[in-house]
Design a protein around this motif. Structure first.
Motif, PDB file in Angstrom:
ATOM      1  N   LYS A 130       0.860  -1.173   0.000  1.00 32.53           N
ATOM      2  CA  LYS A 130       0.000   0.000   0.000  1.00 32.53           C
ATOM      3  C   LYS A 130       0.904   1.234   0.000  1.00 32.53           C
ATOM      4  CE  LYS A 130      -3.753   1.971   2.726  1.00 32.53           C
ATOM      5  NZ  LYS A 130      -4.534   1.809   3.939  1.00 32.53           N
ATOM      6  N   ILE A 131       0.588   2.216  -0.852  1.00 29.51           N
ATOM      7  CA  ILE A 131       1.381   3.439  -0.943  1.00 29.51           C
ATOM      8  C   ILE A 131       0.500   4.620  -0.564  1.00 29.51           C
ATOM      9  CG2 ILE A 131       2.711   4.950  -2.454  1.00 29.51           C
ATOM     10  CD1 ILE A 131       3.287   2.475  -4.190  1.00 29.51           C
ATOM     11  N   ASN A 132       0.991   5.419   0.373  1.00 31.49           N
ATOM     12  CA  ASN A 132       0.274   6.616   0.809  1.00 31.49           C
ATOM     13  C   ASN A 132       1.153   7.840   0.598  1.00 31.49           C
ATOM     14  OD1 ASN A 132      -2.153   5.454   2.129  1.00 31.49           O
ATOM     15  ND2 ASN A 132      -0.616   4.521   3.448  1.00 31.49           N
ATOM     16  N   TYR A 133       0.533   8.940   0.192  1.00 35.03           N
ATOM     17  CA  TYR A 133       1.245  10.207   0.089  1.00 35.03           C
ATOM     18  C   TYR A 133       0.496  11.242   0.904  1.00 35.03           C
ATOM     19  CZ  TYR A 133       3.156  14.558  -1.633  1.00 35.03           C
ATOM     20  OH  TYR A 133       3.740  15.807  -1.703  1.00 35.03           O
ATOM     21  N   ASP A 134       1.195  11.916   1.793  1.00 37.77           N
ATOM     22  CA  ASP A 134       0.621  12.986   2.607  1.00 37.77           C
ATOM     23  C   ASP A 134       1.182  14.299   2.084  1.00 37.77           C
ATOM     24  OD1 ASP A 134       0.067  14.930   4.562  1.00 37.77           O
ATOM     25  OD2 ASP A 134       0.116  13.443   6.173  1.00 37.77           O
ATOM     26  N   ASN A 135       0.354  15.048   1.368  1.00 31.83           N
ATOM     27  CA  ASN A 135       0.847  16.287   0.762  1.00 31.83           C
ATOM     28  C   ASN A 135       1.069  17.397   1.777  1.00 31.83           C
ATOM     29  OD1 ASN A 135      -1.910  16.640   1.125  1.00 31.83           O
ATOM     30  ND2 ASN A 135      -2.143  17.914  -0.679  1.00 31.83           N
ATOM     31  N   GLU A 136       0.459  17.314   2.956  1.00 36.75           N
ATOM     32  CA  GLU A 136       0.674  18.342   3.981  1.00 36.75           C
ATOM     33  C   GLU A 136       2.101  18.304   4.514  1.00 36.75           C
ATOM     34  OE1 GLU A 136      -2.262  18.593   7.047  1.00 36.75           O
ATOM     35  OE2 GLU A 136      -3.899  18.325   5.610  1.00 36.75           O
ATOM     36  N   GLY A 156      15.973  11.472   6.011  1.00 39.19           N
ATOM     37  CA  GLY A 156      14.622  11.527   5.483  1.00 39.19           C
ATOM     38  C   GLY A 156      14.157  10.278   4.757  1.00 39.19           C
ATOM     39  N   VAL A 157      14.959   9.210   4.790  1.00 41.63           N
ATOM     40  CA  VAL A 157      14.569   7.929   4.182  1.00 41.63           C
ATOM     41  C   VAL A 157      14.734   6.859   5.252  1.00 41.63           C
ATOM     42  CG1 VAL A 157      14.973   6.278   2.324  1.00 41.63           C
ATOM     43  CG2 VAL A 157      15.340   8.719   1.914  1.00 41.63           C
ATOM     44  N   ASN A 158      13.612   6.290   5.689  1.00 33.30           N
ATOM     45  CA  ASN A 158      13.611   5.382   6.835  1.00 33.30           C
ATOM     46  C   ASN A 158      12.920   4.066   6.528  1.00 33.30           C
ATOM     47  OD1 ASN A 158      14.648   7.494   8.643  1.00 33.30           O
ATOM     48  ND2 ASN A 158      12.636   8.415   8.344  1.00 33.30           N
ATOM     49  N   LEU A 159      13.485   2.995   7.044  1.00 30.55           N
ATOM     50  CA  LEU A 159      12.863   1.675   6.964  1.00 30.55           C
ATOM     51  C   LEU A 159      12.232   1.352   8.305  1.00 30.55           C
ATOM     52  CD1 LEU A 159      15.597  -0.501   5.225  1.00 30.55           C
ATOM     53  CD2 LEU A 159      13.518   0.425   4.199  1.00 30.55           C
ATOM     54  N   ASP A 160      10.998   0.911   8.308  1.00 34.53           N
ATOM     55  CA  ASP A 160      10.368   0.372   9.506  1.00 34.53           C
ATOM     56  C   ASP A 160      10.628  -1.122   9.502  1.00 34.53           C
ATOM     57  OD1 ASP A 160       9.402   2.823  10.280  1.00 34.53           O
ATOM     58  OD2 ASP A 160       7.379   2.484   9.520  1.00 34.53           O
ATOM     59  N   VAL A 161      11.144  -1.644  10.621  1.00 36.48           N
ATOM     60  CA  VAL A 161      11.512  -3.057  10.702  1.00 36.48           C
ATOM     61  C   VAL A 161      10.914  -3.708  11.948  1.00 36.48           C
ATOM     62  CG1 VAL A 161      13.672  -2.765   9.413  1.00 36.48           C
ATOM     63  CG2 VAL A 161      13.684  -2.493  11.877  1.00 36.48           C
ATOM     64  N   THR A 162      10.749  -5.027  11.846  1.00 37.47           N
ATOM     65  CA  THR A 162      10.300  -5.801  13.004  1.00 37.47           C
ATOM     66  C   THR A 162      11.510  -6.131  13.873  1.00 37.47           C
ATOM     67  OG1 THR A 162      10.622  -7.949  11.973  1.00 37.47           O
ATOM     68  CG2 THR A 162       8.467  -6.879  11.631  1.00 37.47           C
ATOM     69  N   LYS A 163      11.272  -6.733  15.033  1.00 37.16           N
ATOM     70  CA  LYS A 163      12.391  -7.110  15.908  1.00 37.16           C
ATOM     71  C   LYS A 163      13.264  -8.175  15.257  1.00 37.16           C
ATOM     72  CE  LYS A 163       9.554 -10.317  18.544  1.00 37.16           C
ATOM     73  NZ  LYS A 163       8.977 -10.604  19.842  1.00 37.16           N
ATOM     74  N   ASN A 164      12.729  -8.884  14.255  1.00 40.92           N
ATOM     75  CA  ASN A 164      13.507  -9.901  13.537  1.00 40.92           C
ATOM     76  C   ASN A 164      14.203  -9.339  12.296  1.00 40.92           C
ATOM     77  OD1 ASN A 164      12.643 -11.890  15.363  1.00 40.92           O
ATOM     78  ND2 ASN A 164      10.779 -12.226  14.188  1.00 40.92           N
ATOM     79  N   GLY A 165      14.075  -8.021  12.087  1.00 37.32           N
ATOM     80  CA  GLY A 165      14.736  -7.388  10.958  1.00 37.32           C
ATOM     81  C   GLY A 165      13.970  -7.409   9.656  1.00 37.32           C
ATOM     82  N   ARG A 166      12.721  -7.842   9.695  1.00 39.92           N
ATOM     83  CA  ARG A 166      11.893  -7.829   8.474  1.00 39.92           C
ATOM     84  C   ARG A 166      11.470  -6.405   8.175  1.00 39.92           C
ATOM     85  NH1 ARG A 166       9.555 -11.986   6.129  1.00 39.92           N
ATOM     86  NH2 ARG A 166       7.594 -10.884   5.845  1.00 39.92           N
ATOM     87  N   SER A 223       8.805  14.930  -2.576  1.00 36.64           N
ATOM     88  CA  SER A 223       8.799  15.554  -3.894  1.00 36.64           C
ATOM     89  C   SER A 223      10.178  16.054  -4.308  1.00 36.64           C
ATOM     90  CB  SER A 223       7.789  16.709  -3.944  1.00 36.64           C
ATOM     91  OG  SER A 223       8.171  17.739  -3.047  1.00 36.64           O
ATOM     92  N   GLN A 224      11.076  16.202  -3.339  1.00 40.23           N
ATOM     93  CA  GLN A 224      12.446  16.617  -3.637  1.00 40.23           C
ATOM     94  C   GLN A 224      13.367  15.427  -3.910  1.00 40.23           C
ATOM     95  OE1 GLN A 224      13.818  19.175  -0.471  1.00 40.23           O
ATOM     96  NE2 GLN A 224      11.890  20.296  -0.440  1.00 40.23           N
ATOM     97  N   LYS A 225      12.928  14.226  -3.531  1.00 41.60           N
ATOM     98  CA  LYS A 225      13.787  13.041  -3.629  1.00 41.60           C
ATOM     99  C   LYS A 225      13.407  12.084  -4.755  1.00 41.60           C
ATOM    100  CE  LYS A 225      15.295  12.882   1.164  1.00 41.60           C
ATOM    101  NZ  LYS A 225      14.491  13.700   2.054  1.00 41.60           N
ATOM    102  N   VAL A 226      12.125  12.039  -5.097  1.00 40.96           N
ATOM    103  CA  VAL A 226      11.647  11.098  -6.114  1.00 40.96           C
ATOM    104  C   VAL A 226      10.561  11.756  -6.961  1.00 40.96           C
ATOM    105  CG1 VAL A 226      12.106   9.033  -4.721  1.00 40.96           C
ATOM    106  CG2 VAL A 226       9.882  10.122  -4.600  1.00 40.96           C
ATOM    107  N   SER A 227      10.302  11.165  -8.096  1.00 38.90           N
ATOM    108  CA  SER A 227       9.182  11.599  -8.919  1.00 38.90           C
ATOM    109  C   SER A 227       7.906  11.020  -8.312  1.00 38.90           C
ATOM    110  CB  SER A 227       9.359  11.100 -10.350  1.00 38.90           C
ATOM    111  OG  SER A 227       8.166  11.258 -11.064  1.00 38.90           O
ATOM    112  N   LEU A 228       7.047  11.880  -7.831  1.00 41.95           N
ATOM    113  CA  LEU A 228       5.813  11.390  -7.211  1.00 41.95           C
ATOM    114  C   LEU A 228       4.944  10.640  -8.207  1.00 41.95           C
ATOM    115  CD1 LEU A 228       4.892  14.379  -4.899  1.00 41.95           C
ATOM    116  CD2 LEU A 228       6.003  12.231  -4.285  1.00 41.95           C
ATOM    117  N   ASP A 229       5.021  11.008  -9.474  1.00 42.08           N
ATOM    118  CA  ASP A 229       4.266  10.285 -10.492  1.00 42.08           C
ATOM    119  C   ASP A 229       4.646   8.813 -10.516  1.00 42.08           C
ATOM    120  OD1 ASP A 229       2.876  12.519 -11.275  1.00 42.08           O
ATOM    121  OD2 ASP A 229       4.231  12.981 -12.928  1.00 42.08           O
ATOM    122  N   SER A 230       5.908   8.512 -10.245  1.00 47.83           N
ATOM    123  CA  SER A 230       6.339   7.114 -10.269  1.00 47.83           C
ATOM    124  C   SER A 230       5.713   6.311  -9.129  1.00 47.83           C
ATOM    125  CB  SER A 230       7.865   7.008 -10.221  1.00 47.83           C
ATOM    126  OG  SER A 230       8.359   7.459  -8.972  1.00 47.83           O
TER     127      SER A 230
END
Length: 72
Positions: free
Chosen positions: A2-8, A30-40, A50-57
């Motif tokens: 699931k991909i979410n974008y928060d424009n605010e 500004g680029v973070n991975l959420d991981v489980t305790k097992n590293g997943r 919007s400064q790091k990637v093309s939002l259209d992509s």
């Protein structure tokens, strides 16, 4: 997935799993991975997106014919 974008706050969050994350690994400012305790990896957060990637992509995608052949 699931991909979410928060424009605010100009943030993209890609949810790979419904598992509950136990921690965060900062890959780059500004680029973070959420991981489980097992590293997943369960999610990816991109701040100032919007400064790091093309939002259209992120908001548009296409599936290759090879993908359909693999799932048939």
């Amino acid at each position: 997935m699931k991909i979410n974008y928060d424009n605010e706050i100009d943030a993209v969050y890609i949810e790979f799993s419904k598992e509950v994350p136990e921690g965060v690994v900062e890959i780059k400012e500004g680029v973070n991975l959420d991981v489980t305790k097992n590293g997943r990896i369960v999610g990816l957060e991109i701040l100032d997106a919007s400064q790091k990637v093309s939002l259209d992509s992120f908001l548009n995608y296409e599936l290759s014919p090879e993908w359909f052949n693999q799932t048939a």
